[in-house]
Design an enzyme around this catalytic site. Sequence first.
Site, PDB file in Angstrom:
ATOM      1  N   ASP A   9      -6.625   3.194  -0.590  1.00  0.00           N
ATOM      2  CA  ASP A   9      -7.740   3.709  -1.370  1.00  0.00           C
ATOM      3  C   ASP A   9      -9.026   3.079  -0.839  1.00  0.00           C
ATOM      4  O   ASP A   9      -9.027   2.399   0.191  1.00  0.00           O
ATOM      5  CB  ASP A   9      -7.528   3.470  -2.871  1.00  0.00           C
ATOM      6  CG  ASP A   9      -7.735   2.033  -3.327  1.00  0.00           C
ATOM      7  OD1 ASP A   9      -7.999   1.137  -2.481  1.00  0.00           O
ATOM      8  OD2 ASP A   9      -7.641   1.780  -4.541  1.00  0.00           O
ATOM      9  N   CYS A  66      -4.612  -1.202  -1.554  1.00  0.00           N
ATOM     10  CA  CYS A  66      -5.690  -0.949  -2.503  1.00  0.00           C
ATOM     11  C   CYS A  66      -6.468  -2.252  -2.630  1.00  0.00           C
ATOM     12  O   CYS A  66      -6.277  -3.165  -1.831  1.00  0.00           O
ATOM     13  CB  CYS A  66      -5.162  -0.431  -3.846  1.00  0.00           C
ATOM     14  SG  CYS A  66      -4.236  -1.602  -4.857  1.00  0.00           S
ATOM     15  N   THR A  68      -6.329  -4.848  -4.676  1.00  0.00           N
ATOM     16  CA  THR A  68      -5.478  -6.027  -4.828  1.00  0.00           C
ATOM     17  C   THR A  68      -4.071  -5.827  -4.283  1.00  0.00           C
ATOM     18  O   THR A  68      -3.341  -6.795  -4.109  1.00  0.00           O
ATOM     19  CB  THR A  68      -5.330  -6.412  -6.313  1.00  0.00           C
ATOM     20  OG1 THR A  68      -4.677  -5.335  -6.993  1.00  0.00           O
ATOM     21  CG2 THR A  68      -6.682  -6.729  -6.944  1.00  0.00           C
ATOM     22  N   HIS A  99      16.179  -9.703   2.109  1.00  0.00           N
ATOM     23  CA  HIS A  99      16.986  -9.724   0.888  1.00  0.00           C
ATOM     24  C   HIS A  99      16.837  -8.490   0.022  1.00  0.00           C
ATOM     25  O   HIS A  99      17.764  -8.171  -0.728  1.00  0.00           O
ATOM     26  CB  HIS A  99      16.647 -10.960   0.052  1.00  0.00           C
ATOM     27  CG  HIS A  99      17.152 -12.230   0.660  1.00  0.00           C
ATOM     28  ND1 HIS A  99      17.152 -13.423  -0.028  1.00  0.00           N
ATOM     29  CD2 HIS A  99      17.676 -12.511   1.886  1.00  0.00           C
ATOM     30  CE1 HIS A  99      17.653 -14.376   0.753  1.00  0.00           C
ATOM     31  NE2 HIS A  99      17.965 -13.842   1.919  1.00  0.00           N
ATOM     32  N   HIS A 134      23.248  -9.278  -0.701  1.00  0.00           N
ATOM     33  CA  HIS A 134      21.944  -8.687  -0.982  1.00  0.00           C
ATOM     34  C   HIS A 134      22.060  -7.180  -1.203  1.00  0.00           C
ATOM     35  O   HIS A 134      21.288  -6.617  -1.984  1.00  0.00           O
ATOM     36  CB  HIS A 134      20.963  -9.008   0.141  1.00  0.00           C
ATOM     37  CG  HIS A 134      20.852 -10.479   0.387  1.00  0.00           C
ATOM     38  ND1 HIS A 134      20.346 -11.347  -0.547  1.00  0.00           N
ATOM     39  CD2 HIS A 134      21.229 -11.234   1.441  1.00  0.00           C
ATOM     40  CE1 HIS A 134      20.391 -12.586  -0.076  1.00  0.00           C
ATOM     41  NE2 HIS A 134      20.934 -12.547   1.133  1.00  0.00           N
TER      42      HIS A 134
END
Length: 148
Positions: A9, A66, A68, A99, A134
């Site tokens: 964004d 974006c 954050t 993992h 995993h």
Amino acid sequence: MPSVVLANDHGAVDLATLLVEYLEKVGYTVNHLGVKTNDSVDYPDMAKIACDEYKKGGYEFGILLCGTGIGISISANKIEGIRCALPQNSYAAAMARRHNDVNFIAFGGRINYPENPVDMLDAFMEATFEGDRHQRRVDKIMSLEHSC
């Protein structure tokens, strides 16, 4: 050439440019579906566009950006079949792949990371899924999509 899908964004235009240039330099084909200006767009829309494209096949992984990295990663994780990690360093980036077998990695364009995001991306790209115990856990993660 391996292919990657990337969407961003307006909060991560510079980071998107940096990562696209880096990936192309190291031999990836990048399908950049994100914006290249600071004009506002909604990160859930960008996550959906990239995840839908990824699910068509032919991509090694996806990258979402974006301001954050939080909103776009949450959005991606709502989409069936997507596991998106938001690492805070190279160790977390590698472990997300080893993992959790994530198929998307997210970063924030407005975050001051303790490490260069390119280094974190490298750690992610160099890691491979370890399977075994995993896989059982990844299967449990994915079963949560249909548990409610």
